[in-house]
Design a protein around this motif. Structure first.
Motif: not given
Length: 345
Positions: A60-62, A81-83, A141-142, A169-170
């Motif tokens: 799950a990488r935006a 949607e906003p990431r 990732r976060l 870049r996710g």
């Protein structure tokens, strides 16, 4: 020991390694957050953040086109949607507790998630440079950003560019603030001249409003009165790991130490003892003191002081100006630390 005698040096690599929740929030989790039953927005925020954390699992990488936080089919049929997620609320409603809980709950390796205050993030750019900061954080990732504030136009452009590149870049984003993302910078500078950057920042987030009272004062006694100077000195000499500083010289010393090193300045300190606390003379000094108060609070270091009460540190003009939310937060946190010191003393 005296804080004003310390000259800490911090390697850039240490700044990156320390992007984790501070000691005070090391053990918090969603189930240790106690929502106020009178404030339904608090319970709703826990559920929304728990779902957001679940969406950060493997694959799950935006923004990468390979899965993401939202289903591929849904993204085709409606605007993206906003990431990121943005926690807006007053002082002491538990926003940092929830942000740290999100960091802990995210099902990704520890080295793939970062947690820092807005000031720490801007300091990181200053230490590493913009491109190296982007490349370093893009491997995460976060990214959790606590106390999101924009104090000047330079920060607005800098952070707008940084978060835009990280989102592309996710990297999933999460932030807390006392100001809605579309109103960042309001009252501090000519925000209208930087409306595009501010709106660009807001586009990265969907907002969760968290209502409630400051838990640090909910059902607790009033802030303790300052102690006599001779008592503060006696406690400092009798307490292992205590520092002792006159308030004026400490404020002067903070001017010579970059705020990114305030955490290192407190290394090994168990209690801070201050004599002669008085109202802060100017805005620049006041903002440096706010950063020190944040680092003290993060590390749960009690503060025993003589002089004026902490709610008289900042004058009426400051408390009603563009940085008023920072000053109120500092007073709230220093008051909590003063209670801890009074109990220990």
């Amino acid at each position: 020991m005296a804080l004003s005698a310390r000259e800490p040096r911090v390697a850039p690599e240490r700044l990156v390694a320390e992007l984790v929740p501070p000691l005070r929030f090391e053990t918090v989790r969603f189930d240790t957050y106690l929502p106020d039953p009178k404030q339904p927005s608090q319970g709703a925020a826990v559920k929304a953040l728990d779902a957001f954390a679940s969406g950060l699992g493997e694959g799950a990488r935006a923004g990468t086109g390979r899965g993401g936080l939202w289903p591929r089919r849904a993204r085709r049929r409606q605007p993206p949607e906003p990431r990121g997620i943005y926690l807006d609320g007053g002082y002491g409603v538990g926003k940092t507790h929830l942000l740290a809980s999100l960091w802990h709950a995210a099902p990704v390796p520890r080295e793939a998630k970062a947690f820092g205050t807005f000031v720490e993030l801007t300091n990181l750019v200053g230490a590493l440079g913009f491109r190296r900061t982007v490349d370093t954080l893009a491997g995460h990732r976060l990214l959790c950003i606590d106390e999101f504030e924009l104090d000047d136009p330079g920060d607005t452009v800098l952070i707008s560019s940084l978060l835009g590149q990280l989102a592309a870049r996710g990297v999933a984003l999460a932030a807390t603030s006392n100001t809605l993302p579309g109103r960042l910078g309001e009252g501090r500078f000519a925000a209208a001249d930087f409306l595009r950057e501010i709106q660009g920042l807001a586009a990265h987030f969907r907002t969760l409003r968290i209502d409630g009272e400051d838990y640090r004062h909910r059902g607790l006694p009033r802030a303790p009165e300052p102690r006599p100077e001779e008592e503060v000195i006696r406690v400092a000499h009798a307490t292992p790991g205590a520092s002792l500083d006159a308030f004026g010289p400490l404020l002067d010393h903070l001017r010579r130490v970059h705020p990114s090193r305030y955490g290192a300045l407190l290394g090994g300190v168990e209690t801070v003892c201050l004599t002669g606390v008085r109202p802060v003379p100017d805005q620049a000094t006041a903002l440096r003191l706010v950063v020190l108060a944040d680092r003290l609070y993060d590390r749960e270091i009690p503060v025993l002081a003589s002089g004026v009460p902490f709610d008289r540190l900042f004058g009426e003009e400051m408390l009603n100006g563009g940085y008023r939310k920072k000053y109120h937060r500092a007073v709230s946190r220093l008051t909590a630390l003063a209670r801890d010191a009074a109990a220990a003393a």
